[in-house]
Write a protein that holds these residues in place. Structure first.
Motif, short mmCIF file in Angstrom:
data_model
loop_
_atom_site.label_atom_id
_atom_site.label_comp_id
_atom_site.label_asym_id
_atom_site.label_seq_id
_atom_site.Cartn_x
_atom_site.Cartn_y
_atom_site.Cartn_z
N ALA A 125 0.72 -1.13 -0.05
CA ALA A 125 0.06 0.11 0.02
C ALA A 125 0.96 1.36 0.10
CB ALA A 125 -0.86 -0.03 1.15
N HIS A 126 2.13 1.12 0.57
CA HIS A 126 2.93 2.30 0.59
C HIS A 126 3.34 2.64 -0.74
CE1 HIS A 126 3.40 0.92 4.83
NE2 HIS A 126 3.71 2.13 5.09
N TRP A 127 3.47 1.85 -1.67
CA TRP A 127 3.81 2.07 -3.31
C TRP A 127 2.53 2.11 -3.96
CZ3 TRP A 127 8.06 -2.39 -3.56
CH2 TRP A 127 9.20 -1.88 -2.57
N THR A 128 1.18 2.45 -3.41
CA THR A 128 0.04 2.48 -4.11
C THR A 128 -0.42 3.99 -4.08
OG1 THR A 128 -0.24 0.23 -3.62
CG2 THR A 128 -2.13 1.41 -4.56
N ASP A 129 -0.40 4.86 -5.38
CA ASP A 129 -1.01 6.08 -5.02
C ASP A 129 -2.33 6.20 -5.13
OD1 ASP A 129 1.50 7.85 -5.91
OD2 ASP A 129 1.48 5.93 -7.33
N ALA A 130 -3.12 5.12 -5.68
CA ALA A 130 -4.70 5.05 -5.67
C ALA A 130 -5.18 3.57 -5.55
CB ALA A 130 -5.20 5.80 -6.57
N LEU A 131 -5.85 3.54 -4.58
CA LEU A 131 -6.59 2.07 -4.32
C LEU A 131 -8.04 2.05 -4.62
CD1 LEU A 131 -6.51 -1.09 -3.60
CD2 LEU A 131 -6.97 0.00 -1.12
N ILE A 132 -8.46 1.22 -5.61
CA ILE A 132 -9.98 1.05 -5.85
C ILE A 132 -10.43 -0.34 -5.46
CG2 ILE A 132 -11.51 1.25 -7.77
CD1 ILE A 132 -9.50 2.66 -9.56
#
Length: 384
Positions: free
Chosen positions: A150-157
């Motif tokens: 999640a630290h390397w995720t700019d947007a989570l859908i």
């Protein structure tokens, strides 16, 4: 953004074809050039013939595709590293500035590649491996992995309400909840009664289903997760030759399911139909939709049936509960592996023959027009 080049990534070609072709068109309408990376050699829930047709469709859309051999399951460290290198090469070679990734393993590898190359990453989870009421070992194994990446995720859908609650505890910059990947809800609800009856009669005749047979349908890949075996066992337990069961889908459990059908002497009651293009007609021909997956993000195999007015058995602790409302359009079971519970519910439905209330108002949020609008807003916010 500079080059406006976006890479769409998924484990299999089927995930791009079935869930993301409209996303590709949305991105193109916003002025982006889209590339696709997925496994076309083992295309997932579509046949090799369909995968080849999909390649032609992508070419017509001016979308360049890459055959990236993502494995099933978690793969192995050496193979996963090679796949990451392949994605990094694609990102560098084609000046990719953002990725939109799908499916657990390919998304881990893609997020590693995006982080290494310093580009933006959007991740759509089609159902977390861990969920409320799920197995403790899934939480112990998969939640820490998702938290780390999640630290390397700019947007989570996410596509269901439970996953949205969990996602709020992950260190992601932006979190979005969309109601699935979009379905033809309006079209399904408005299908004329006479047309429904005609399709139903024709399809039942084709499948050799008698008028007084009770036809149960499951649509979904032949995997342990989709849990077709429990429905087969429940039907055997009911010992009623008028119950017929058809399963539309392909997958690795085919041989095991055929052996089970044979051993339970259900050859005349249960059919594996393989890959089908007439899914809408199958829903209209059926009397009950059995969709008791062990784990399910949202489940188009359930939603499409509900929209067409087919009464549905679903699993309670999954995204299915976002659209199955007891008792108006279905029943939710607590344990999808409990043969007794499943057989009792089927018996109850055969006896009572409940009329499905599609509840147009509550289902319309799942319509593709609404989902596409939300996706366009996300792309504009995240990519501009």
């Amino acid at each position: 953004m500079g080059s406006n080049n976006i890479l769409m990534v998924a484990n299999t070609a089927s995930m791009i074809k079935l869930f993301n072709i409209r996303n590709i068109k949305i991105l193109q309408s916003l002025g982006y050039k889209v590339y696709v990376a997925a496994n076309f050699s083992q295309p997932g829930t579509i046949s090799s013939e369909e995968a080849n047709k999909f390649k032609e469709e992508l070419q017509k859309l001016n979308v360049k595709y890459f055959n990236v051999l993502f494995p099933r399951g978690i793969g192995n460290p050496i193979k996963n590293y090679q796949l990451k290198k392949q994605l990094c090469h694609i990102i560098k070679e084609y000046k990719i500035e953002a990725v939109h990734t799908h499916a657990p393993l390919s998304s881990i590898i893609t997020r590693r590649a995006a982080h290494k190359m310093g580009i933006k990453c959007i991740y759509t989870s089609h159902g977390f491996q861990f969920f409320h009421g799920g197995r403790l070992k899934d939480w112990l194994l998969f939640y820490p992995i998702e938290w780390f990446y999640a630290h390397w995720t700019d947007a989570l859908i996410v596509i269901n309400s439970d996953d949205y609650k969990v996602a709020k505890h992950l260190p992601v910059k932006n979190i979005y909840h969309i109601p699935g990947i979009g379905a033809d809800i309006k079209e399904s609800i408005n299908l004329p009664t006479k047309e429904r009856e005609l399709i139903r009669n024709d399809k039942r005749a084709e499948l050799r289903i008698a008028e007084d047979d009770f036809l149960i349908l499951s649509v979904g890949e032949l995997t342990k997760r989709k849990n077709h075996s429990t429905v087969i066992k429940a039907i055997a337990k009911l010992n009623n030759p008028k119950i017929k069961y058809i399963i539309a889908g392909i997958g690795p459990e085919k041989h095991n399911l055929l052996n089970m059908i044979k051993s339970l002497k259900l050859d005349k009651q249960v059919q594996l139909l393989g890959f089908r293009k007439d899914i809408r007609d199958l829903y209209l021909a059926a009397d009950l939709n059995a969709f008791i997956s062990r784990r399910e993000g949202l489940g188009m195999g359930g939603l499409d049936g509900v929209a067409l007015g087919l009464y549905t058995i679903g699993t309670a602790n999954t995204g299915i509960k976002d659209y199955v409302s007891e008792p108006s359009n279905g029943i939710l079971i607590e344990d999808p592996l409990d043969t007794d519970e499943v057989s009792n519910v089927i018996k109850q439905i055969i006896k009572n023959r409940p009329i499905t209330n599609t509840g147009e108002g509550s289902l319309m949020k799942f319509d593709k027009s609404n989902v596409d609008r939300l996706m366009e807003e996300i792309y504009i916010r995240e990519l501009r």
